[in-house]
Design a protein around this motif. Sequence first.
Motif, PDB file in Angstrom:
ATOM      1  N   GLU A  49      49.367  45.399  75.097  1.00 29.20           N
ATOM      2  CA  GLU A  49      48.518  46.340  75.973  1.00 29.20           C
ATOM      3  C   GLU A  49      48.756  47.866  75.562  1.00 29.20           C
ATOM      4  N   SER A  97      48.223  38.603  73.827  1.00 32.79           N
ATOM      5  CA  SER A  97      47.754  39.042  75.023  1.00 32.79           C
ATOM      6  C   SER A  97      48.476  38.273  76.235  1.00 32.79           C
ATOM      7  N   LYS A  98      49.422  38.622  77.213  1.00 31.77           N
ATOM      8  CA  LYS A  98      49.752  38.060  78.162  1.00 31.77           C
ATOM      9  C   LYS A  98      49.085  38.459  79.524  1.00 31.77           C
ATOM     10  N   PRO A  99      49.211  37.665  80.292  1.00 24.83           N
ATOM     11  CA  PRO A  99      48.369  38.044  81.832  1.00 24.83           C
ATOM     12  C   PRO A  99      49.734  38.941  82.378  1.00 24.83           C
ATOM     13  N   GLN A 100      49.408  40.069  82.861  1.00 20.22           N
ATOM     14  CA  GLN A 100      50.354  41.278  83.015  1.00 20.22           C
ATOM     15  C   GLN A 100      50.942  40.871  84.340  1.00 20.22           C
ATOM     16  N   LEU A 127      49.161  29.991  79.976  1.00 21.79           N
ATOM     17  CA  LEU A 127      49.076  31.152  80.377  1.00 21.79           C
ATOM     18  C   LEU A 127      49.147  32.226  79.471  1.00 21.79           C
ATOM     19  N   ASN A 184      45.992  32.300  74.146  1.00 19.96           N
ATOM     20  CA  ASN A 184      44.547  32.648  74.047  1.00 19.96           C
ATOM     21  C   ASN A 184      44.608  33.348  75.567  1.00 19.96           C
ATOM     22  N   GLY A 185      45.252  34.447  75.600  1.00 16.80           N
ATOM     23  CA  GLY A 185      45.417  35.329  76.940  1.00 16.80           C
ATOM     24  C   GLY A 185      44.312  36.229  77.069  1.00 16.80           C
ATOM     25  N   PRO A 186      44.073  36.860  78.375  1.00 13.59           N
ATOM     26  CA  PRO A 186      43.053  37.575  78.772  1.00 13.59           C
ATOM     27  C   PRO A 186      42.239  38.587  77.807  1.00 13.59           C
ATOM     28  N   ARG A 187      42.982  39.198  77.030  1.00 12.66           N
ATOM     29  CA  ARG A 187      42.626  40.295  76.110  1.00 12.66           C
ATOM     30  C   ARG A 187      42.606  39.755  74.694  1.00 12.66           C
ATOM     31  N   GLU A 239      39.515  40.570  72.335  1.00 12.76           N
ATOM     32  CA  GLU A 239      39.233  42.141  72.604  1.00 12.76           C
ATOM     33  C   GLU A 239      40.091  42.913  71.448  1.00 12.76           C
ATOM     34  N   GLU A 247      37.341  26.885  71.402  1.00 11.40           N
ATOM     35  CA  GLU A 247      38.015  27.727  71.293  1.00 11.40           C
ATOM     36  C   GLU A 247      38.484  28.572  70.029  1.00 11.40           C
TER      37      GLU A 247
END
Length: 558
Positions: free
Chosen positions: A173, A205-208, A227, A230-233, A236, A264
């Motif tokens: 992040e 990318s981890k869910p914060q 979780l 294939n995390g949220p960002r 990006e 995916e």
Amino acid sequence: MTHPWWKDAVVYQIYPRSFQDSDGDGVGDLRGIIRRLDYLKRLGVDVLWLSPIYASPNDDNGYDISDYRAIMTEFGTMADFEELLREAHARGLKIMLDLVVNHTSDEHPWFIESRQGPDSAKRDYYVWRKGADGQPPNRWQSFFSGSVWEKDAASGEYYLHLFSRRQPDLNWENPQVRREVYDMMRFWLDKGVDGWRMDTVNMFSKPQDFPEGQPIPGTSLTEGQPLFLNGPRIHEFLQEMHREVLAHYDVMTVGETPGVSPTEGALYCGAERGELNMVFHFEHVFLGDEQAERGKWSNPPLALPDIKRVLARWQTGLHGRGWNSLYWDNHDQPRAVSRFGDDRQYRVESAKMLCTVLLFMQGTPYIYQGQELGMTNVSFESMHHYKDIETLNASKVLREEHGWDEARILAGVYARGRDNARTPMHWSAGTNAGFTTGTPWIGLNPNYPDINAEAAEADPGSVWHHYRDVIALRKALPVVREGAFTLLDAEHPTVFAYVRDDAHTRLLVVGHFHGQPGTYPIPREFVGGEVLSNNYPGLEGERELKLRPYQAVVLRAR
Ligand code: TEU
């Protein structure tokens, strides 16, 4: 060129620690690799993927990096690496390095500074959380057993480590962390490195909010993979890496992405995505593990139709949408011939069959060191001989928390332990298989007098010669690169048969995954077709092939 060079390439993975020692310290090194470049050129491979060669305390054999811009002491010097790069390029061989940036070693200066305290300028280079009521933020299980959180006594805060506690996760992040990674990548690319294998690339990318996972039966821990994979960002981040670095070099990239489906996977390697060229999925090598009592250590039996279904799904799922990597084993997997073939009576025939079935599919093949010899799993007599942190941590948990005795633990380690792939490469029948004049860092497989490169090159009927012939053959057939894939008889219990075709050529590939003779009726158009490859001297049968144990053939339609 109508297509990128890596679509024609065959990659050979080197685990440097176990490949060739040149200075007698019992550990493989870069000068040892230089010594073996001509062997690799003779085999016909194009790219050498080196598992991590950077400074490391070797908690996870180099996948715990303490200086990304220095060579591991045991492996040699930067001058040795630059010579290796020159000598490889002089032979038309490319060098792919391993990018391990989900985490560093806890001995990396960044982490040493970060753990100084909450006010450290580098605190936010890693993932620190307070936890609550004396408990860590969640109960996710580490890949290497236990919790993913380690408490730091001084600050009372926890740091995240998806792997060992000595492999703290970098905080992706933080844009400064990403800039440090991109700068490091340029450092190596500007030296002339030709590509990257990207370790755990879908975990950055981890869910914060670090939500709790589902409970893992029989443990106090939960499953975090759904979780943090294939995390949220993640896309990006990878598109930024591509924009900032990869787009400026003619390089090949492959991402290690456990837990992805073909759909995916296409998000990571679609040509228009601006991320990676291809990915390693794990569906075929982890078949059944999720449902097994203790995962891979329970070693659930494999059924050929399941393997075929997975590989066919990836062939059709990425055709025209991305690009496949093709592999049976690597430094984390047991030996292919032991896992998917027969490492006893039909070791040679089945190793050749696995070569044929893999290399005529669409994608870039990855051959792991020793796979071209049909090297097998090893069975050390006790746990004391094993080195791999994943195995050692898991054996402790299996014994102390699940009551497994040593015999049951060893059975799982023999079948699926990572050290199976990490015993020294077999170069000859001489002392220590020609790997070292010193004491090898890990035991050798005692079968090296019978299975070694010197004997294999001298024997036209060896697995090595079959790999060399098949590598050359696939390069001569554009249909292998571009053609469609059609699986035949998906439910057949012992035969893996598929068709590759384009406007000009139709190939039939038949692999008999069984130690007994069998028969297989082939499509009419291939009757009397040209036999392009065969792991036996002859082929019996016209419309119905009479297959010998582990026979593999490739026929070209008339
Ligand atoms: O492996 C990542 C990974 O997914 C592992 O859990 C792997 O699937 C497992 O070891 C199979 O039993 C990569 C590297 O390939 C591995 O060698 C490293 O130990 C790991 O990352 C941490 O860097």
